[in-house]
Design a protein around this motif. Sequence first.
Motif, short mmCIF file in Angstrom:
data_model
loop_
_atom_site.label_atom_id
_atom_site.label_comp_id
_atom_site.label_asym_id
_atom_site.label_seq_id
_atom_site.Cartn_x
_atom_site.Cartn_y
_atom_site.Cartn_z
N VAL A 1 0.91 -0.82 2.96
CA VAL A 1 0.00 -0.96 4.09
C VAL A 1 -1.20 -0.06 3.82
CG1 VAL A 1 -0.33 -0.62 6.56
CG2 VAL A 1 1.87 -1.47 5.71
N TYR A 2 -2.39 -0.62 3.89
CA TYR A 2 -3.59 0.17 3.64
C TYR A 2 -3.78 1.22 4.74
CZ TYR A 2 -5.22 -2.94 -0.06
OH TYR A 2 -5.34 -3.64 -1.24
N PRO A 3 -4.20 2.43 4.35
CA PRO A 3 -4.42 3.49 5.34
C PRO A 3 -5.76 3.33 6.05
CG PRO A 3 -4.91 4.31 3.15
CD PRO A 3 -4.41 2.90 2.97
N ASP A 4 -5.95 2.19 6.69
CA ASP A 4 -7.19 1.96 7.42
C ASP A 4 -6.87 1.53 8.85
OD1 ASP A 4 -6.32 -0.67 7.21
OD2 ASP A 4 -7.74 -1.20 5.64
N GLU A 5 -7.89 1.32 9.64
CA GLU A 5 -7.67 1.00 11.05
C GLU A 5 -7.00 -0.36 11.23
OE1 GLU A 5 -11.36 1.28 13.09
OE2 GLU A 5 -11.54 3.46 12.83
N GLN A 6 -7.26 -1.28 10.31
CA GLN A 6 -6.67 -2.62 10.44
C GLN A 6 -5.21 -2.67 10.01
OE1 GLN A 6 -9.71 -2.13 8.81
NE2 GLN A 6 -10.85 -2.67 10.67
N ARG A 7 -4.75 -1.65 9.27
CA ARG A 7 -3.37 -1.61 8.78
C ARG A 7 -3.04 -2.89 8.03
NH1 ARG A 7 -1.08 2.92 8.14
NH2 ARG A 7 1.01 2.18 8.69
N ARG A 8 -3.94 -3.28 7.15
CA ARG A 8 -3.75 -4.49 6.35
C ARG A 8 -2.56 -4.32 5.41
NH1 ARG A 8 -7.77 -4.98 2.82
NH2 ARG A 8 -8.30 -2.78 3.11
N ARG A 9 -1.83 -5.41 5.19
CA ARG A 9 -0.63 -5.38 4.37
C ARG A 9 -0.87 -6.11 3.06
NH1 ARG A 9 4.41 -8.51 3.97
NH2 ARG A 9 6.06 -7.10 3.26
N GLY A 10 -0.41 -5.49 1.96
CA GLY A 10 -0.50 -6.12 0.66
C GLY A 10 0.88 -6.24 0.03
N ILE A 11 1.05 -7.27 -0.80
CA ILE A 11 2.29 -7.45 -1.55
C ILE A 11 1.94 -7.76 -2.99
CG2 ILE A 11 3.70 -8.16 0.42
CD1 ILE A 11 3.27 -11.05 -0.38
N VAL A 12 2.87 -7.47 -3.91
CA VAL A 12 2.62 -7.70 -5.33
C VAL A 12 3.88 -8.19 -6.02
CG1 VAL A 12 3.11 -5.28 -5.96
CG2 VAL A 12 1.68 -6.70 -7.47
N GLU A 13 3.70 -9.09 -6.95
CA GLU A 13 4.77 -9.53 -7.84
C GLU A 13 4.38 -9.15 -9.26
OE1 GLU A 13 8.45 -11.46 -8.86
OE2 GLU A 13 7.62 -10.62 -7.01
N VAL A 14 5.30 -8.51 -9.98
CA VAL A 14 5.06 -8.04 -11.35
C VAL A 14 5.85 -8.95 -12.29
CG1 VAL A 14 5.20 -6.09 -12.94
CG2 VAL A 14 4.82 -5.68 -10.48
N ALA B 1 1.13 -11.74 4.44
CA ALA B 1 0.40 -10.58 3.93
C ALA B 1 -1.09 -10.85 4.05
CB ALA B 1 0.76 -10.31 2.46
N ASP B 2 -1.86 -9.78 4.12
CA ASP B 2 -3.32 -9.91 4.11
C ASP B 2 -3.83 -10.08 2.70
OD1 ASP B 2 -3.93 -9.35 7.03
OD2 ASP B 2 -2.78 -7.56 6.52
N GLU B 3 -3.11 -9.50 1.73
CA GLU B 3 -3.46 -9.63 0.32
C GLU B 3 -2.20 -9.92 -0.48
OE1 GLU B 3 -7.15 -6.36 0.27
OE2 GLU B 3 -5.48 -6.20 -1.13
N ARG B 4 -2.32 -10.85 -1.43
CA ARG B 4 -1.20 -11.17 -2.32
C ARG B 4 -1.68 -10.98 -3.76
NH1 ARG B 4 -1.28 -15.16 1.61
NH2 ARG B 4 0.54 -15.18 3.01
N HIS B 5 -1.03 -10.06 -4.48
CA HIS B 5 -1.43 -9.69 -5.83
C HIS B 5 -0.38 -10.13 -6.83
CE1 HIS B 5 -4.55 -6.52 -4.59
NE2 HIS B 5 -3.98 -6.91 -3.44
N LEU B 6 -0.83 -10.71 -7.93
CA LEU B 6 0.04 -10.99 -9.07
C LEU B 6 -0.36 -10.06 -10.20
CD1 LEU B 6 2.25 -12.94 -10.23
CD2 LEU B 6 0.36 -14.26 -11.21
N PHE B 7 0.60 -9.27 -10.70
CA PHE B 7 0.32 -8.30 -11.77
C PHE B 7 1.02 -8.79 -13.03
CE2 PHE B 7 0.72 -4.62 -14.40
CZ PHE B 7 -0.35 -3.79 -14.08
#
Length: 235
Positions: free
Chosen positions: A45-58, A118-124
């Motif tokens: 969860v980003y430390p901002d006011e919106q508390r946006r959530r991110g997830i990642v798959e490696v 999630a607000d952001e979805r990351h593929l690593f």
Amino acid sequence: MSNVAGAKTSREEEIAFLALEQVLGVDIKLADAGAGNRKPDGSWVYPDEQRRRGIVEVTSPPATSLMREWARAKKAGRPQIESGSIALRWNELAQVCAEMLAEGWARDNLDKLRAHPADERHLFLFSRGHSGGAHYFYRLSDSYADGSIEHVDDIVLPPGISDVWFRGRARRDLGQPLGSAELWLARYQTGSGWHRYVVRIEEQQLPSPNPRISDDGVPVGWRILKDRAIKSADS
């Protein structure tokens, strides 16, 4: 990748998590412990006011035969080498990325990300060998300090995916084989295009290498791993 109940991060996951934490300024938790293969690897969860959530798959392109050969080489006391040729495909890195993301193993991981809110979805992405993509990942993350810039077109990420990361080469101080290493990263972000970073990864913060492939060579207790378990207050 996938974890069972009580599992820790794999070496590849921990490298990815540490790298993303440095770039994004977040604290990543191990999201799929106890969930088999149903959840992505990490969340934050980003430390901002919106508390946006991110997830990642490696994940990485399949390299079963290469890993098997390296294990045989270690057992026989032979050097671990990779043979064969790789197409250069100069100025075609965006096309290489698009083709890779369309392969079955990549689609499976993208579908897993899209299955969760999630607000952001990351593929690593990382590669276990040059033929599996490392050659191209190194070029994607190159700083081109020598001036020989390779043109890289924009890519169109699959719907619902915000970021794709490519783990490039690592440079370790030869005098400190168990110290820190500089790691090059390339990132394609929807809306802002390509970004390149250099982060520093400490060996002491990483799980041991796969014992079938490489020896650890460090004293018991030398490694200090981050606790990434999701506590009840975080869920």
